[in-house]
Design a protein around this motif. Sequence first.
Motif, short mmCIF file in Angstrom:
data_model
loop_
_atom_site.label_atom_id
_atom_site.label_comp_id
_atom_site.label_asym_id
_atom_site.label_seq_id
_atom_site.Cartn_x
_atom_site.Cartn_y
_atom_site.Cartn_z
N ASN A 157 -16.79 -15.22 13.80
CA ASN A 157 -15.95 -14.83 12.66
C ASN A 157 -14.61 -14.33 13.22
O ASN A 157 -14.34 -13.13 13.20
CB ASN A 157 -16.56 -13.67 11.86
CG ASN A 157 -17.87 -14.01 11.19
OD1 ASN A 157 -18.17 -15.18 10.97
ND2 ASN A 157 -18.64 -12.99 10.86
N PRO A 158 -13.77 -15.22 13.74
CA PRO A 158 -12.58 -14.72 14.44
C PRO A 158 -11.62 -14.01 13.49
O PRO A 158 -11.23 -14.56 12.45
CB PRO A 158 -11.93 -15.98 15.01
CG PRO A 158 -12.89 -17.10 14.76
CD PRO A 158 -13.83 -16.67 13.69
N ALA A 159 -11.23 -12.81 13.85
CA ALA A 159 -10.28 -12.05 13.03
C ALA A 159 -8.89 -12.66 13.16
O ALA A 159 -8.12 -12.68 12.20
CB ALA A 159 -10.27 -10.60 13.49
N PRO A 196 -9.68 -7.27 17.15
CA PRO A 196 -10.09 -5.93 17.58
C PRO A 196 -10.17 -5.80 19.09
O PRO A 196 -10.18 -4.69 19.62
CB PRO A 196 -11.47 -5.76 16.93
CG PRO A 196 -11.98 -7.13 16.70
CD PRO A 196 -10.77 -8.00 16.47
N TYR A 197 -10.22 -6.95 19.80
CA TYR A 197 -10.29 -6.94 21.26
C TYR A 197 -8.90 -7.12 21.89
O TYR A 197 -8.76 -7.18 23.10
CB TYR A 197 -11.26 -8.03 21.74
CG TYR A 197 -12.62 -7.88 21.11
CD1 TYR A 197 -13.55 -6.99 21.63
CD2 TYR A 197 -12.96 -8.59 19.95
CE1 TYR A 197 -14.80 -6.82 21.03
CE2 TYR A 197 -14.20 -8.42 19.34
CZ TYR A 197 -15.11 -7.54 19.89
OH TYR A 197 -16.32 -7.37 19.28
N HIS A 198 -7.90 -7.27 21.07
CA HIS A 198 -6.49 -7.36 21.49
C HIS A 198 -6.24 -8.47 22.51
O HIS A 198 -5.63 -8.24 23.56
CB HIS A 198 -6.01 -6.01 22.03
CG HIS A 198 -5.91 -4.99 20.95
ND1 HIS A 198 -4.78 -4.77 20.20
CD2 HIS A 198 -6.85 -4.17 20.43
CE1 HIS A 198 -5.02 -3.87 19.29
NE2 HIS A 198 -6.28 -3.48 19.40
N LYS A 199 -6.70 -9.66 22.19
CA LYS A 199 -6.49 -10.75 23.13
C LYS A 199 -5.37 -11.72 22.75
O LYS A 199 -4.80 -12.33 23.64
CB LYS A 199 -7.81 -11.46 23.42
CG LYS A 199 -8.72 -10.63 24.34
CD LYS A 199 -8.03 -10.31 25.67
CE LYS A 199 -8.80 -9.36 26.56
NZ LYS A 199 -8.02 -8.95 27.77
N PRO A 200 -4.99 -11.91 21.49
CA PRO A 200 -3.75 -12.67 21.25
C PRO A 200 -2.56 -11.77 21.60
O PRO A 200 -2.58 -10.57 21.31
CB PRO A 200 -3.78 -12.96 19.74
CG PRO A 200 -5.18 -12.68 19.31
CD PRO A 200 -5.69 -11.63 20.25
N MET A 201 -1.58 -12.32 22.25
CA MET A 201 -0.44 -11.52 22.71
C MET A 201 0.85 -12.25 22.38
O MET A 201 0.92 -13.47 22.42
CB MET A 201 -0.56 -11.27 24.22
CG MET A 201 -1.81 -10.47 24.57
SD MET A 201 -2.15 -10.42 26.34
CE MET A 201 -3.82 -9.75 26.33
FE1 SF4 Z 1 -12.22 -13.00 18.56
FE2 SF4 Z 1 -9.92 -11.80 19.24
FE3 SF4 Z 1 -10.72 -13.99 20.54
FE4 SF4 Z 1 -9.82 -14.14 18.03
S1 SF4 Z 1 -8.64 -13.56 19.87
S2 SF4 Z 1 -11.64 -15.17 18.84
S3 SF4 Z 1 -10.67 -12.24 17.15
S4 SF4 Z 1 -11.77 -11.98 20.55
#
Ligand code: SF4
Length: 392
Positions: A157-159, A196-201
């Motif tokens: 369920n990607p945010a 919530p994991y702050h991976k897109p930058m």
């Molecule tokens: Fe999940 Fe964040 Fe990766 Fe999107 S960027 S798939 S919300 S961990």
Amino acid sequence: MPEVHNPQLGREHSYPYEHREEERDWHWGMVINTNRCINCNTCSFACKSTWTSGEGEEYMWWMNVETEPYGGYPMGWDMRLLDDLGPDETIFEAAEDGEQVRGYVAAKEEWEYPALGDDQSHGEYPAGDVVESDPENEQYHDMWQFYLPRLCNHCKNPACLAACPRQAIYKREEDGIVLLDQERCRGYRRCVKSCPYHKPMYNPETGISEKPVGCFPRIEDGNVPRCVSSCIGKTRLHGNINRGPDAGHPNDVSSAADGRSPINYLVKSDEKVALPLYPQFGTRPQVFYMPPYHVPPEFLTQMFTPNVDEKRNDWPGSTYEESVKIVQQRARDPSHHVLGILQLFGATTRLIETYRVKENRVKGWDRKGKKVVDMPIEEPMEVREGEQWTNQ
Ligand code: SF4
Ligand code: F3S
């Protein structure tokens, strides 16, 4: 807003995007044994040198290793968000008016210290010379730290995907990898706020965002991601998380195999030994962690379980804390079957689709049914007969 069933939480909740997650035959997944991680950051540099070495990408660590409990990149990323969520509330249910997802944008200075808290342990250093464990409870240490490798979870369920108003983020049909289409992106940064994991930058040089790509070109060639193949501690196993014991599969995989993928066994069998990171966020992350066995379970309960009072049947204990203790014990003293799967960690750069543990051997096959690993579980050891050498 559509409702989805979230098996990590054992309940339905809103998710602002229609999708067909359960039908996918193949889904990217990873298991990390935290007990083997030594914070060398070989994975972080392998990822960085492969994917983010250009202008505007200097601060981007798609893969990073944090020392728990004090590390965090960006600073305090988990606690800041958890404090905003009500009990048993996902980031989708906690969304404020006009937004799809509850999140926050980390300030520039919060991105400035990727190694903050490195090697800092929790607890007082005792007055004596020796650090001793709690005599009441010798399994867990009074002073502790552990290393938590962090990467995009290619969530079910990607945010990030749900939040983008341009539909610039999508989940690939063939493997569930979540990608950001840079042609479509206009730099709205809702993905940056929502994950919530702050991976897109965000890249200030190009004015558009970037996110981890799950090493998709390597996956297409049947290889594991670079963070997995480069890991000198052999902490990771990558593969098809959806290949369960009854999974029908279009490819001809060797009939000698046990049927399911090794990571599916570690995560979903009755012998559950790996847990998702902050499942209470609600994104269904697909990186799973074998918890450190020396750390007090109450800390790990907050980090690796839904963290609510209600208990579900598919967890091994009578409470989540009890379940974490059981999982820790399984990681400390693995069964012969789990020990066999642990030999597959770092054993090959090829992606292991399925495996078999039989007597003292473990074998692995790739998606085409070709054997890629065949090794003993315990090495034979010879003890020389006769008098032992002494220094006398
Ligand atoms: Fe999940 Fe964040 Fe990766 Fe999107 S960027 S798939 S919300 S961990
Ligand atoms: Fe969408 Fe994120 Fe770009 S929200 S427009 S992918 S910056």
